[in-house]
Design an enzyme around this catalytic site. Sequence first.
Site, mmCIF file in Angstrom:
data_model
loop_
_atom_site.group_PDB
_atom_site.id
_atom_site.type_symbol
_atom_site.label_atom_id
_atom_site.label_comp_id
_atom_site.label_asym_id
_atom_site.label_seq_id
_atom_site.Cartn_x
_atom_site.Cartn_y
_atom_site.Cartn_z
ATOM 1 N N SER A 180 0.809 -0.995 -0.060
ATOM 2 C CA SER A 180 -0.060 -0.060 -0.116
ATOM 3 C C SER A 180 0.928 1.283 0.171
ATOM 4 C CB SER A 180 -1.055 -0.177 0.994
ATOM 5 O OG SER A 180 -2.084 0.650 0.973
ATOM 6 N N ASP B 139 -1.618 14.774 12.441
ATOM 7 C CA ASP B 139 -1.635 16.117 11.681
ATOM 8 C C ASP B 139 -0.882 15.875 10.445
ATOM 9 O OD1 ASP B 139 -3.217 17.096 13.811
ATOM 10 O OD2 ASP B 139 -1.105 18.112 14.796
ATOM 11 N N HIS C 140 -7.482 -5.999 1.016
ATOM 12 C CA HIS C 140 -5.998 -5.491 0.857
ATOM 13 C C HIS C 140 -5.018 -5.640 1.626
ATOM 14 C CE1 HIS C 140 -4.108 -1.641 -0.121
ATOM 15 N NE2 HIS C 140 -4.021 -1.321 1.223
#
Length: 259
Positions: A91, A181, A241
């Site tokens: 991924s 963040d 996945h």
Amino acid sequence: MTQALPLTYLEAGESIGGTPLLVLHGLFGSARNWQSIARRFGEQRHVFALDLRNHGGAPWAGTMSYPEMADDVLRFLDDRGYARAAVLGHSMGGKTAMTLALRHPQRVERLVVADIAPVAYTHTHGPYVAAMQRADLAGSARRSDVEAQLVDAVPEAPLRAFLLQNLVMENGAFRWRINLDAIAAGMDALIGFPDLGERRYEGPALFIGGTASDYITPEREPAIRRHFPAAKIQMVPNAGHWIHAERPEEFAAMVEAFL
């Protein structure tokens, strides 16, 4: 772009010489997710499972583009004097591995990409990040208190459990060990893929997809072939996945045969 960061890692097969194998995890993951498979691969090769920036025990940075993450991996090789490595990425780690191979093909002996293609995807993981950011950690005494706050955004229990691997207790208080963040700010780049023009990696490449996943599909094969002309594409039946977690035996056997 920030300067290349020193990455943390787990190691297996330390006594085995030759070209090492680097393992790169996906978004919200860490080297620990690959510990058992790394040990298996470590019976044949020297293996390093890396924590990518803003994940696991690796340093935090405000940005996390794929060229930056590829540069971090390149620094890892340079700091240890390795001219080349075989690289396996899942991924986000797969896109990092592809970026490294396309920008520095001479440094990648073989490439394995798990359930991702060199394309931009439309779905975002932003709601997961936002839910984790909103969670009241200071007011939570147990992990189940935090989990309860994620249910609306993450209704699938296995996915919540995966995300909660990033919740750690330090000095009596919970904190996230991933940089939420930076991940939120970089989400567009993370679901995308850098424009690397017509660069090609001519070396051996294996793309492994899950038949129950929509990340590697016939529509995305041209993009794979354009950048990786020698690529083999193999699919694992009934795997989603997270192929390496859902079908570890089939996945590991494919990788070992290729390596």
